[in-house]
Structure formats: C-alpha cells, structure tokens
Write a protein that holds these residues in place. Sequence first.
Motif, mmCIF file in Angstrom:
data_model
loop_
_atom_site.group_PDB
_atom_site.id
_atom_site.type_symbol
_atom_site.label_atom_id
_atom_site.label_comp_id
_atom_site.label_asym_id
_atom_site.label_seq_id
_atom_site.Cartn_x
_atom_site.Cartn_y
_atom_site.Cartn_z
ATOM 1 N N LYS A 134 3.481 3.502 -0.963
ATOM 2 C CA LYS A 134 3.464 2.101 -0.552
ATOM 3 C C LYS A 134 3.594 1.113 -1.712
ATOM 4 O O LYS A 134 3.234 -0.060 -1.576
ATOM 5 N N ARG B 269 5.930 -1.058 -3.579
ATOM 6 C CA ARG B 269 7.279 -1.604 -3.469
ATOM 7 C C ARG B 269 7.944 -1.732 -4.845
ATOM 8 O O ARG B 269 9.144 -1.501 -4.984
ATOM 9 N N GLU C 261 10.587 2.284 4.091
ATOM 10 C CA GLU C 261 10.027 1.037 4.595
ATOM 11 C C GLU C 261 8.574 0.912 4.161
ATOM 12 O O GLU C 261 7.735 1.731 4.519
ATOM 13 N N ILE C 262 8.320 -0.110 3.359
ATOM 14 C CA ILE C 262 6.965 -0.375 2.886
ATOM 15 C C ILE C 262 6.493 -1.663 3.530
ATOM 16 O O ILE C 262 7.064 -2.730 3.316
ATOM 17 N N LYS C 263 5.457 -1.540 4.340
ATOM 18 C CA LYS C 263 4.947 -2.700 5.079
ATOM 19 C C LYS C 263 3.638 -3.172 4.472
ATOM 20 O O LYS C 263 2.761 -2.378 4.149
ATOM 21 N N GLU C 264 3.522 -4.462 4.330
ATOM 22 C CA GLU C 264 2.270 -5.032 3.862
ATOM 23 C C GLU C 264 1.235 -4.947 4.972
ATOM 24 O O GLU C 264 1.530 -5.156 6.147
ATOM 25 N N GLU C 265 0.013 -4.580 4.583
ATOM 26 C CA GLU C 265 -1.059 -4.432 5.554
ATOM 27 C C GLU C 265 -2.025 -5.607 5.450
ATOM 28 O O GLU C 265 -2.444 -5.998 4.370
ATOM 29 N N SER D 263 -3.155 -10.695 2.263
ATOM 30 C CA SER D 263 -2.484 -9.417 2.487
ATOM 31 C C SER D 263 -2.458 -8.655 1.176
ATOM 32 O O SER D 263 -2.486 -9.227 0.103
ATOM 33 N N LEU E 36 -0.974 -4.854 -0.826
ATOM 34 C CA LEU E 36 -0.102 -3.682 -0.801
ATOM 35 C C LEU E 36 -0.950 -2.489 -1.179
ATOM 36 O O LEU E 36 -1.323 -2.326 -2.325
#
Length: 331
Positions: free
Chosen positions: A218, A220, A312-316, A325, A327
Amino acid sequence: MGVQDNSMWNCFKGIHIRRKNKTALDLTSPDSEEILKNRKNTWIQLAGHPGAFAPAGPNTIWKKRYTKDNNETEAYEALMEDTAHCIVPMFYREVEYNSEYFIEIEDLLQHFTDPNIMDIKMGTRTFLESEVMNASQRRDLYDKMIALDPDAPSEEERLSQAITKLRYMQFREHESSTADFGFRIEALRISGEPPTSNLKRVKTKEQIQRELLRFVNKRRRVQDLMLDRLAEIREKVQQSPFFMTHELIGSSLLLIYDRTEKCGIWLIDFSKTNPIPDDVTITHRVPWALGNHEDGFLFGVDNLIQFFSDIEIKEEISNCDPSQSSLEGAT
C-alpha cells in the motif's frame, strides 16, 4: 525520475576503479574474519544455490562460479564499460580462493535497512539453446513431467512414455508465469519476516497481482519509484550495445526498498548470458524459435511495468478521525 538517493543510481565511467581498493576484502588482513562475522549477522540470501553467495568486504559479496566457463565475469567486465552499467551491481574482480572461483560484486543490500526484497526471473526462456539441441526421447523427463502434472502428456507421449528435453523445459516454463508473461516471481522477503521461495507456481494475473500488492504494501510512492526504475531499465537495455548483442537467459531483476521508501531495482545473474551470432538480430520481445536466440526479456519488462501500473492503492479513512486519511504502511 523520482529518486531519493542519487548516489545509488548515478554511475560514472571509472567509478568502479576508485571504489575497488576501498571495498574489496583483503584475505590476508587480520580484520577479515571479524568483518565476515559481523556481516553474517545481518546476511540475507533470497534465492539461488544455497551457499552460492557470501559476504566479502564491508560493501561487497562473493558469488561462486559453478561452471567451467567465466561467462558472468566477462559479462560484468563488459557491462562496466557499457551504457547500461547503472542498472547492474558494481563489479570488482574475479577471485580464486581455496581452489574455487568467485566474482566480487557490490552488496546491493548495503543501501537499505531491514529491506523488502523481490527476486523476479526474467524472460520467456530460462534454458540455453545448446541445452535442448539433443532430440532424443527420455523416460526420466517424462516421469518428472507426470510427477508435476499427470495431465500434461499428450496421447503420443503417453504411449511412448518419453519426451525430449526441449519438451520438458517448455513444459516447465508453462508451469509458472514465464511463458505467458515473460517473468516469474522467484522469491519474496517482507521486512521482519523470513523469505518465501515457494512462488514458482504463481502463474495467473490474479496470483501475480496479489504478490506484487503484498510486496508494495500500500505504499504509493514505492509503486511510483518502482515504475520509474523499470522504465529506466527498459530504456537502458534497448540502447545498450551489450544487451542488444547478447541473449539474457536466467537473469533476474532484484527489487528492494525499506521503511524510508528508498527504492532500487538491479539486473543480476549473467552466468547464462552469451553473445549472439553476428548475423542474428534480437529484440528481446518476439517469440523464441530454435536458432533466433530471442529470450523475451523486454517482453517481460513490458508486462511487469503493466502489472505494477495496475496495482490499485486506496487511501483508508481513519475510524478515529474521519477528517484525516492515511496510507497504511507508509512511514
């Protein structure tokens, strides 16, 4: 290009001469044993023959030669003068020690602390053409095939219960992602965990994507830096007089980064790197046929770049504070 440590990446002609005396291990030095003892405490060997590598000087390793020829030495010597010298480890010398031969090269792990490492075997072919010239039918290779996959033999092969070495080697390439994508993940090490080396059967897009996502964790920026470096390696290989006149068989890309998100990728392993005939031109992309010396190296790099791009790296969103938010895994 997004790079954090330019000293790691920027190489200039002759730098290996200046560094050679500084880092090569003097076997007569009384400090040698202490240096090796300290280095072994943090030593990591991810793949390759057990015992093939050993820490040497403060910033170098020895790699053992298992064959009579010195292909790898000759490759490294040529690459130190090639336009692509920045994408391979620094080469120092060949060493004879206790009647065995070694090459001394840069220890790539010296640049990192408790790193994440991935070893990726490149190309659509991992065997030399000379290895499969014999067309004799072999029962032992048939037995090896059915031990791995009982459904693999054709009806004709079941009747004869024998196959050629070429058939067996190509069967093995199709057992992993080598044949379809031009690379296979050999081994993986996540920071703080022991290495994983049972990855040769990782074959499908979904399986590859899962391992790459696990490796990037995760981050980016790591993803972006890896893509930058892969693009640079592709360009350097395409422009290299050495690489465009040699077949790359069994070579790997070594991907490394640590918690500071310092990243590096190097091309390694040249024991099966041979010059092609003068009347042959290779692209490193078109399919192999006996005699054309194609290896699929750049085909694999193209696909690896696409796989990294597709991560695909999604911010949580934090449950504690919805306004912030983060990373996960970044430092």
